[in-house]
Scaffold this motif. Structure first.
Motif, PDB file in Angstrom:
ATOM      1  N   LEU A 180      45.592  35.469  32.911  1.00  0.00           N
ATOM      2  CA  LEU A 180      46.214  34.897  31.960  1.00  0.00           C
ATOM      3  C   LEU A 180      45.473  33.863  31.330  1.00  0.00           C
ATOM      4  CD1 LEU A 180      48.877  34.129  29.936  1.00  0.00           C
ATOM      5  CD2 LEU A 180      49.672  32.573  31.914  1.00  0.00           C
ATOM      6  N   ALA A 183      42.446  35.502  29.580  1.00  0.00           N
ATOM      7  CA  ALA A 183      42.539  35.939  28.302  1.00  0.00           C
ATOM      8  C   ALA A 183      42.860  34.813  27.142  1.00  0.00           C
ATOM      9  CB  ALA A 183      44.089  36.822  28.334  1.00  0.00           C
ATOM     10  N   ARG A 184      43.382  33.907  27.599  1.00  0.00           N
ATOM     11  CA  ARG A 184      43.618  32.398  26.560  1.00  0.00           C
ATOM     12  C   ARG A 184      42.180  32.178  26.237  1.00  0.00           C
ATOM     13  NH1 ARG A 184      47.686  30.481  24.344  1.00  0.00           N
ATOM     14  NH2 ARG A 184      49.778  30.553  25.180  1.00  0.00           N
ATOM     15  N   ALA A 191      39.769  38.388  32.676  1.00  0.00           N
ATOM     16  CA  ALA A 191      41.194  38.743  32.618  1.00  0.00           C
ATOM     17  C   ALA A 191      41.508  40.183  32.962  1.00  0.00           C
ATOM     18  CB  ALA A 191      41.773  38.621  31.117  1.00  0.00           C
ATOM     19  N   TYR A 195      43.495  41.046  36.236  1.00  0.00           N
ATOM     20  CA  TYR A 195      44.781  41.720  36.370  1.00  0.00           C
ATOM     21  C   TYR A 195      44.893  42.987  37.049  1.00  0.00           C
ATOM     22  CZ  TYR A 195      48.835  43.998  33.998  1.00  0.00           C
ATOM     23  OH  TYR A 195      50.113  44.578  34.080  1.00  0.00           O
ATOM     24  N   TYR A 222      54.440  34.751  33.112  1.00  0.00           N
ATOM     25  CA  TYR A 222      53.067  35.158  32.848  1.00  0.00           C
ATOM     26  C   TYR A 222      52.411  36.390  32.514  1.00  0.00           C
ATOM     27  CZ  TYR A 222      53.264  30.810  36.038  1.00  0.00           C
ATOM     28  OH  TYR A 222      53.551  29.472  36.486  1.00  0.00           O
ATOM     29  N   LEU A 226      50.765  37.497  28.983  1.00  0.00           N
ATOM     30  CA  LEU A 226      49.456  38.051  29.054  1.00  0.00           C
ATOM     31  C   LEU A 226      49.545  39.225  28.516  1.00  0.00           C
ATOM     32  CD1 LEU A 226      46.734  38.382  30.309  1.00  0.00           C
ATOM     33  CD2 LEU A 226      47.638  39.352  32.559  1.00  0.00           C
TER      34      LEU A 226
END
Length: 374
Positions: A180, A183-184, A191, A195, A222, A226
């Motif tokens: 998460l 990805a931000r 990411a 994941y 979360y 995501l």
């Protein structure tokens, strides 16, 4: 006849909280909150009831009520260890009666509520205090990282997420938070790997965003966030590059036939002219024999690239000009071979004419004009 009696209502705080959890897992959040109210009536100082109520309100998308429950403002008897006025410096005497797990849980739920209320500066202060106070607690570190990521604090969130993975490398939720945060920050390779590791450790984590209740509340949040970031990244991704023109698509039957005619006719014309230049010499017939055999082999190899048997293809071909061109280009090597036996210059002229005629018919076929009517 005996009948089953209704289940006895709980008589202690734990029983009410257990029922509240079951109701929340069914999505019946209002009834769950009512059960927690009964628990609070039995024990106004119950921190577990306050944490459960805050999590239920978060699950029901009511962040203001969740924040109030976390601050203890729903009951006058329970002081808030971390009220809005003391978010930066929690009073030691108020928190002294709470164990570490309860203190962490209260800070986490408070930070999540502040994120939902878009009070990012306060959420960042809660997360920073959480990370600094509990540097060796995996839950505190990954939760603080998620709160910092939600409050737009990039590098500190990434550092905390890595710390959470180091403390609990086998915890799928730690890798989920790392994904998460990555990805931000648009670190999509990180990411994706994080994941993937979370899915390896817990294959059900991919469906967590569709769950309800409070047991997997944070994991659900979360995973849902995501998924939104992944969708946004896909929408913002550059369009795929155009196909490489060097990677040719499979040719159609007509294209393969035109290719056969053009290459075969060109070869036959060059071979016939070369033999004509050698006319009168002893090498003329030998070269004609060699050229004719080479032409037949070339036409045969090109014909093999045409899908299906060439005779059936030509009999079913709608464009008769293209079929005539194929027959003409096949006749040119035969005429050159006849020259090797007879040595008549008119055979070379006929071979050149057949090749030229074949090319002409192919060019007319390519224009797409209808055949001449009689």
């Amino acid at each position: 006849m005996s009948s089953e009696s209704a289940p006895e209502p709980p008589t202690d705080v734990h029983g009410y909280l257990q029922r509240a959890g079951l109701l929340a897992d069914l999505g019946r959040y209002d009834e769950a909150a009512a059960e927690i109210g009964f628990a609070t009536a039995l024990d106004p100082d119950s921190v577990a009831a306050r944490i459960m109520l805050a999590r239920v309100q978060l699950a029901a998308d009511r962040p203001e009520q969740a924040l109030a429950a976390a601050d203890g403002s729903t009951t006058g008897d329970v002081p808030s260890p971390w009220s809005a006025a003391a978010a930066d410096h929690p009073p030691a005497d108020a928190a002294a009666g709470l164990d570490v797990a309860d203190r962490i849980a209260l800070q986490v739920v408070r930070g999540l509520a502040l994120i939902d209320l878009r009070r990012f500066a306060e959420a960042a202060r809660v997360a920073t205090d959480l990370l600094a106070t509990y540097p060796d607690d995996a839950y505190a570190q990954r939760s603080g990282a998620a709160i910092l990521a939600g409050s737009r604090n990039g590098q500190p969130a990434l550092n905390a997420a890595w710390r959470g993975v180091e403390l609990a490398p086998q915890d799928a939720q730690a890798h989920l938070v790392l994904g998460l945060v990555g990805a931000r920050l648009e670190l999509f390779d990180l990411a994706h790997r994080a994941y993937g590791e979370a899915l390896r450790l817990d294959p059900l984590i991919g469906e967590a965003q569709h769950d309800v209740g409070v047991i997997g509340l944070e994991q659900r949040r979360y995973a849902a966030e995501l998924a939104i970031l992944a969708e946004q990244a896909t929408m913002m991704a550059p369009p795929p590059p155009p196909p490489d023109p060097r990677q040719q698509q499979p040719r159609t039957v007509d294209e393969e036939l035109r290719r056969l005619v053009l290459i075969g006719a060109g070869y036959s014309m060059v071979a016939a002219v070369t033999v004509a230049c050698l006319a009168g010499s002893t090498a003329s017939r030998g070269w004609a024999m060699f050229s004719a055999v080479g032409g037949v082999v070339l036409v045969w190899l090109l014909a093999r690239r045409v899908p299906g048997r060439i005779s059936e293809v030509l009999s079913q071909l709608l464009d008769r000009r293209l079929a005539t061109a194929v027959y003409a280009v096949g006749a040119a090597p035969v005429l050159i071979f006849c020259y090797a036996a007879i040595a008549s210059p008119w055979l070379l002229v006929s071979a050149i004419g057949a090749a030229a005629f074949a090319q002409f018919m192919v060019l007319r076929s390519a224009t797409g004009r209808p055949p001449d009517q009689p």
